[in-house]
Structure formats: C-alpha cells, structure tokens
Design a protein around this motif. Structure first.
Motif, PDB file in Angstrom:
ATOM      1  N   LEU A  30       0.803  -1.215   0.000  1.00 21.94           N
ATOM      2  CA  LEU A  30       0.000   0.000   0.000  1.00 21.94           C
ATOM      3  C   LEU A  30       0.839   1.270   0.000  1.00 21.94           C
ATOM      4  O   LEU A  30       0.448   2.276  -0.594  1.00 21.94           O
ATOM      5  CB  LEU A  30      -0.934   0.001   1.205  1.00 21.94           C
ATOM      6  N   THR A  31       1.988   1.264   0.671  1.00 21.04           N
ATOM      7  CA  THR A  31       2.783   2.486   0.773  1.00 21.04           C
ATOM      8  C   THR A  31       3.272   2.961  -0.588  1.00 21.04           C
ATOM      9  O   THR A  31       3.465   4.156  -0.803  1.00 21.04           O
ATOM     10  CB  THR A  31       3.989   2.261   1.700  1.00 21.04           C
ATOM     11  N   GLN A  32       3.466   2.046  -1.511  1.00 18.03           N
ATOM     12  CA  GLN A  32       3.925   2.422  -2.854  1.00 18.03           C
ATOM     13  C   GLN A  32       2.830   3.121  -3.647  1.00 18.03           C
ATOM     14  O   GLN A  32       3.100   3.787  -4.642  1.00 18.03           O
ATOM     15  CB  GLN A  32       4.394   1.179  -3.606  1.00 18.03           C
ATOM     16  N   LEU A  33       1.580   2.946  -3.233  1.00 17.80           N
ATOM     17  CA  LEU A  33       0.449   3.463  -4.009  1.00 17.80           C
ATOM     18  C   LEU A  33      -0.363   4.505  -3.250  1.00 17.80           C
ATOM     19  O   LEU A  33      -1.397   4.957  -3.736  1.00 17.80           O
ATOM     20  CB  LEU A  33      -0.472   2.298  -4.403  1.00 17.80           C
ATOM     21  N   VAL A 169      -9.557  -0.312 -19.743  1.00 15.30           N
ATOM     22  CA  VAL A 169      -9.469  -1.761 -19.534  1.00 15.30           C
ATOM     23  C   VAL A 169      -8.041  -2.137 -19.170  1.00 15.30           C
ATOM     24  O   VAL A 169      -7.079  -1.555 -19.688  1.00 15.30           O
ATOM     25  CB  VAL A 169      -9.896  -2.514 -20.809  1.00 15.30           C
ATOM     26  N   SER A 170      -7.910  -3.104 -18.269  1.00 21.39           N
ATOM     27  CA  SER A 170      -6.596  -3.659 -17.955  1.00 21.39           C
ATOM     28  C   SER A 170      -6.694  -5.181 -17.970  1.00 21.39           C
ATOM     29  O   SER A 170      -7.735  -5.740 -17.609  1.00 21.39           O
ATOM     30  CB  SER A 170      -6.126  -3.187 -16.575  1.00 21.39           C
ATOM     31  N   TYR A 171      -5.621  -5.852 -18.402  1.00 22.41           N
ATOM     32  CA  TYR A 171      -5.584  -7.312 -18.445  1.00 22.41           C
ATOM     33  C   TYR A 171      -4.614  -7.795 -17.372  1.00 22.41           C
ATOM     34  O   TYR A 171      -3.400  -7.611 -17.488  1.00 22.41           O
ATOM     35  CB  TYR A 171      -5.152  -7.791 -19.832  1.00 22.41           C
ATOM     36  N   ILE A 172      -5.168  -8.389 -16.315  1.00 21.04           N
ATOM     37  CA  ILE A 172      -4.358  -8.784 -15.165  1.00 21.04           C
ATOM     38  C   ILE A 172      -4.694 -10.228 -14.801  1.00 21.04           C
ATOM     39  O   ILE A 172      -5.730 -10.489 -14.182  1.00 21.04           O
ATOM     40  CB  ILE A 172      -4.614  -7.866 -13.947  1.00 21.04           C
ATOM     41  N   PRO A 173      -3.855 -11.179 -15.157  1.00 17.28           N
ATOM     42  CA  PRO A 173      -4.150 -12.584 -14.844  1.00 17.28           C
ATOM     43  C   PRO A 173      -3.987 -12.899 -13.364  1.00 17.28           C
ATOM     44  O   PRO A 173      -3.258 -12.205 -12.641  1.00 17.28           O
ATOM     45  CB  PRO A 173      -3.114 -13.345 -15.683  1.00 17.28           C
ATOM     46  N   HIS A 174      -4.666 -13.943 -12.928  1.00 17.29           N
ATOM     47  CA  HIS A 174      -4.492 -14.454 -11.570  1.00 17.29           C
ATOM     48  C   HIS A 174      -3.041 -14.893 -11.359  1.00 17.29           C
ATOM     49  O   HIS A 174      -2.310 -15.157 -12.315  1.00 17.29           O
ATOM     50  CB  HIS A 174      -5.373 -15.676 -11.337  1.00 17.29           C
ATOM     51  N   GLY A 175      -2.661 -15.030 -10.108  1.00 18.34           N
ATOM     52  CA  GLY A 175      -1.366 -15.609  -9.772  1.00 18.34           C
ATOM     53  C   GLY A 175      -1.512 -17.091  -9.459  1.00 18.34           C
ATOM     54  O   GLY A 175      -2.599 -17.662  -9.538  1.00 18.34           O
ATOM     55  N   CYS A 361       0.018  -9.704  -9.733  1.00 17.92           N
ATOM     56  CA  CYS A 361      -1.423  -9.480  -9.800  1.00 17.92           C
ATOM     57  C   CYS A 361      -1.846  -8.382  -8.831  1.00 17.92           C
ATOM     58  O   CYS A 361      -2.630  -7.492  -9.182  1.00 17.92           O
ATOM     59  CB  CYS A 361      -2.164 -10.780  -9.502  1.00 17.92           C
ATOM     60  N   ALA A 362      -1.322  -8.436  -7.602  1.00 19.22           N
ATOM     61  CA  ALA A 362      -1.686  -7.442  -6.593  1.00 19.22           C
ATOM     62  C   ALA A 362      -1.220  -6.049  -6.999  1.00 19.22           C
ATOM     63  O   ALA A 362      -1.992  -5.074  -6.933  1.00 19.22           O
ATOM     64  CB  ALA A 362      -1.075  -7.829  -5.250  1.00 19.22           C
ATOM     65  N   THR A 363       0.039  -5.937  -7.417  1.00 24.28           N
ATOM     66  CA  THR A 363       0.582  -4.626  -7.791  1.00 24.28           C
ATOM     67  C   THR A 363      -0.209  -4.010  -8.937  1.00 24.28           C
ATOM     68  O   THR A 363      -0.587  -2.826  -8.888  1.00 24.28           O
ATOM     69  CB  THR A 363       2.067  -4.755  -8.182  1.00 24.28           C
ATOM     70  N   GLU A 364      -0.485  -4.804  -9.968  1.00 24.16           N
ATOM     71  CA  GLU A 364      -1.190  -4.272 -11.129  1.00 24.16           C
ATOM     72  C   GLU A 364      -2.648  -3.956 -10.814  1.00 24.16           C
ATOM     73  O   GLU A 364      -3.210  -2.984 -11.327  1.00 24.16           O
ATOM     74  CB  GLU A 364      -1.086  -5.266 -12.293  1.00 24.16           C
ATOM     75  N   TRP A 366      -4.082  -3.099  -7.715  1.00 22.54           N
ATOM     76  CA  TRP A 366      -4.247  -1.909  -6.885  1.00 22.54           C
ATOM     77  C   TRP A 366      -3.761  -0.656  -7.608  1.00 22.54           C
ATOM     78  O   TRP A 366      -4.319   0.444  -7.397  1.00 22.54           O
ATOM     79  CB  TRP A 366      -3.518  -2.083  -5.554  1.00 22.54           C
ATOM     80  N   SER A 367      -2.773  -0.803  -8.488  1.00 26.24           N
ATOM     81  CA  SER A 367      -2.312   0.346  -9.284  1.00 26.24           C
ATOM     82  C   SER A 367      -3.404   0.820 -10.235  1.00 26.24           C
ATOM     83  O   SER A 367      -3.662   2.022 -10.377  1.00 26.24           O
ATOM     84  CB  SER A 367      -1.063  -0.034 -10.089  1.00 26.24           C
ATOM     85  N   PHE A 368      -4.065  -0.134 -10.893  1.00 25.18           N
ATOM     86  CA  PHE A 368      -5.130   0.224 -11.839  1.00 25.18           C
ATOM     87  C   PHE A 368      -6.298   0.887 -11.119  1.00 25.18           C
ATOM     88  O   PHE A 368      -6.879   1.864 -11.610  1.00 25.18           O
ATOM     89  CB  PHE A 368      -5.612  -1.023 -12.584  1.00 25.18           C
ATOM     90  N   ILE A 369      -6.655   0.375  -9.951  1.00 22.80           N
ATOM     91  CA  ILE A 369      -7.746   0.983  -9.177  1.00 22.80           C
ATOM     92  C   ILE A 369      -7.385   2.414  -8.776  1.00 22.80           C
ATOM     93  O   ILE A 369      -8.202   3.340  -8.886  1.00 22.80           O
ATOM     94  CB  ILE A 369      -8.055   0.127  -7.933  1.00 22.80           C
ATOM     95  N   THR A 370      -6.152   2.596  -8.305  1.00 25.42           N
ATOM     96  CA  THR A 370      -5.695   3.936  -7.925  1.00 25.42           C
ATOM     97  C   THR A 370      -5.700   4.881  -9.115  1.00 25.42           C
ATOM     98  O   THR A 370      -6.174   6.029  -9.029  1.00 25.42           O
ATOM     99  CB  THR A 370      -4.279   3.860  -7.320  1.00 25.42           C
ATOM    100  N   GLU A 371      -5.165   4.416 -10.248  1.00 22.90           N
ATOM    101  CA  GLU A 371      -5.129   5.243 -11.460  1.00 22.90           C
ATOM    102  C   GLU A 371      -6.536   5.598 -11.935  1.00 22.90           C
ATOM    103  O   GLU A 371      -6.786   6.714 -12.406  1.00 22.90           O
ATOM    104  CB  GLU A 371      -4.370   4.497 -12.559  1.00 22.90           C
TER     105      GLU A 371
END
Length: 382
Positions: A30-33, A169-175, A361-364, A366-371
């Motif tokens: 979270l601190t990165q975002l 749209v973003s394409y983010i596969p599961h881990g 998956c997590a980084t992409e 939460w980043s997309f939601i923030t953006e």
C-alpha cells in the motif's frame, strides 16, 4: 491521507474467486500506491481467510451469510450507503454481476459462461435464463464502471463484442501460489513400462467434458497403453449422472477411472506431484486456474484448444478438441510416445507459469484501481 478502497466480495464463493482476493490482499504494497485502507465486505468464512492487519477493515453484514436473494438485495439497496459511511473513495467489485450503483467503480470480470454462445446453449430452462440475466447485468456493470479488469485478452475481446468497446481496460491474470511452484512430480517418467497416471481437476459441468476424457482414456487403453485417470472435483445433477454413466460403460470393473470428488485447495499440490500427465478439457474459461497450477508443478499437459487456454499455456502443451474423444486420445498418445516432447512441454509450461504471480497481480490490480480513481477525479474537476 491516502486512498480508501471498498471491495465488494459479497459473491465470492468459488475457490478461484477466494484465492484471488486472498492473493491480492496478502501481496498488497500500500505504501507504494498511497493507499490508506482497504474495506472488504464478504461472508464470515472468507473474511476469516484474509490477513488480519490494521489496514484491512472487514465488514460482515448478516445478509451476506444468508441466501443468495438476501445477498443480492443487500448489494442493490445497502452497499452504497455502507461504502459512504466508511468514507471510501472508490469501489472494487470482484463479481461483475453487481447491482451496486456506487461511483467510481472498477469491475473485475471472472465469468465467461454467458458470453460463449456454443457453451451457453448446453444449458436449459432455468439455468439458461440465469445465464442470460447474468449477461445483461454484467454488460450494464461494465458500461457503468470507470474501469474494467479482465483476466485474459481472450476474455476481454469476447466480452467487449457483447457489451461494446470499453474506455478503460486492464488485463491482469491471476497468480499461482508458491505451494504449487515449490512442488515437483514425485517420480521421473522416463519410460512407458509402468502405469501412467493422468489427472483432470475440475467440477463437473456441461462444458468441462469429463465424460469425453473418460472415453479418450478408454480408446488409449484399447491401443495398449496402461493409463489410469483420476478426476478431482465434485459434482451433482445431470452432468454428474452423465459422467457416472460413462464411467460405468467404459470401466465397468473400476480398473482405470476414479473420481475423488472435492479436494481442499491446499491438498492439490500433493495430488499433482503424484501425477504423470495432466489433462485439461474445458470448453469455456475466463482464466483456467487449475491449468496454471499444473504448469507450475512442471507436468506435461494435454490441453483444450478453446478459449484462453492457448494464451495461458502457449507452447507448453499439446492441444486437442475437447468435444472429440479421438482428438483427446491422439494428444495424450503424442505425449506418451515421445519422451523428448514430454520434457520439452513440461519445461516450457513451468517457465511460462513464472509469469503468473500474486505479487504481480496485486501490484497491477491496486495500481489500476488507484489510477482509475485519480483519472476520474481529474475528469470531474474539468
């Protein structure tokens, strides 16, 4: 003050949906975002499975532990108010069949059944009407959302042919979990002088084609190959009866087919380790999680050529038509006969699986939601 994100996981009931939420929360940085809190609404059992940390706030309205009708009513009439009371800035809904009107919202697409016409028509009566209703509700949610996450490019292309082109749209596969990545086959399959153990992991459903896989194994045994098939995944109703009938027809003495039913997710690595060849015969997937798990273990794979499977597995398997037992048998035989091919596709599948991590998956996500939140805020200011 950082961003406060609301997560509607009220309809997360499948293993894949639960694993996704647990994965992106466990690996969230979270601190990165500049995210302050994540509020999660779900049933009690799922909330017990996610991390107990100060920045995750868990909400368990009584309706979410009751019937599906109660869950839907809560989502449509109460969720928006609860999000506002929690002072959340944006909603992330993990089920696209949402009736919540909160904005801004990011929607995650995890369901393809309503968009595959050939597969959808295998359902009849109430089940078909339900899929049509889901399609209409999801298309409305996609068009209303400020951002949409698809698990695969295939899913994004197919769904947008139905709901229309989406702006963000973003394409983010599961881990895939480390328990699978750290598992290796228990024995090296260097010759065909011993019994060959095949495994297919999936619940029984009209598009999963287990009964056709049973026919394929019967064909291979008639060609002289000593193969056994284990089926993991529970089932009931018409499709389970169809599978039971096929097993009785193909293997009346119970010599080479065994259905184990539901197996807890944490026990799957040991079953994969005791397997020689993995078969994945589904006709419809958004993202095939059990396929990725078999890839991570490093098994040789015979795989359906439908949907996103070639996108996920790439050159790490031998493909077949999942509705043709002869095609399945030929693909499995190609792997059985060729030791070099076996090693080659297993290595490629293992390497390919490294691209699917919960950290990514997590980084992409939460980043997309923030953006999405920041972009929507800028648009409002304009």
């Amino acid at each position: 003050m950082g961003l406060k994100i609301a997560v509607d996981a009220s309809r997360n009931r499948s293993g894949g949906a639960k694993a996704h939420l647990i994965g992106i929360l466990s690996e969230a940085k979270l601190t990165q975002l500049d995210i302050e809190q994540i509020h999660v609404w779900s049933d009690g059992s799922l909330l017990d499975s996610i991390p107990d940390v100060s920045w995750i706030v868990k909400h368990n309205p009584t309706e979410l532990n009751q019937s599906l009708v109660s869950q839907i009513w809560w989502q449509a009439t109460k969720l928006t108010k609860e999000i506002k009371l929690a002072n959340c800035d944006i909603l992330f809904t993990t089920d696209a069949s949402t009736l919540c009107s909160f904005s801004p919202m990011v929607v995650l697409s995890q369901d393809m059944l309503s968009y595959e016409s050939g597969v959808m028509l295998r359902f009849k009566g109430y089940s078909l009407l339900r899929l049509i209703a889901i399609l209409l509700i999801q298309n409305l949610a996609f068009r209303r959302a400020q951002g949409v996450i698809f698990l695969t490019k295939y899913a994004g292309e197919v769904i947008q042919r139905s709901c229309g082109s989406l702006k963000s749209v973003s394409y983010i596969p599961h881990g895939v979990g480390n328990s699978f990545k750290h598992t290796q086959p228990s024995s090296l399959w260097t010759d065909n002088d011993r019994q060959i153990r095949c495994l297919y992991v999936s619940n029984t459903a009209p598009y999963k084609n287990q009964w056709i896989v049973v026919q394929a194994i019967e064909i291979l045994r008639s060609r002289g190959y000593d193969l056994v098939l284990n089926l993991i995944g529970g089932g009931s109703g018409k499709e389970q009866k169809r599978l039971d009938k096929q097993i009785l027809t193909s293997d009346p003495n119970g010599e080479f087919v065994r259905q184990l039913g539901f197996v807890p997710h944490q026990d799957l690595p040991s079953h994969l380790a005791n397997t020689d060849l993995f078969i994945f015969a589904s006709s419809c997937e958004n993202m095939p999680n059990t396929l990725v798990e078999a890839m991570a273990v490093g098994l040789p794979i015979a795989c359906s050529n439908r949907g996103p499977m070639p996108e996920i597995l790439s050159e790490g398997g031998v493909y077949f038509n999942p509705e043709d037992p002869q095609s399945i048998a030929d693909a499995v035989e190609e792997i059985v006969k060729n030791p070099y091919l076996r090693r080659q596709i297993a290595t490629r599948a293992k390497q390919r699986s490294e691209e699917f991590s919960w950290s990514r998956c997590a980084t992409e996500t939460w980043s997309f939601i923030t953006e999405t939140y920041l972009r929507n805020k800028r648009n409002i200011i304009k």
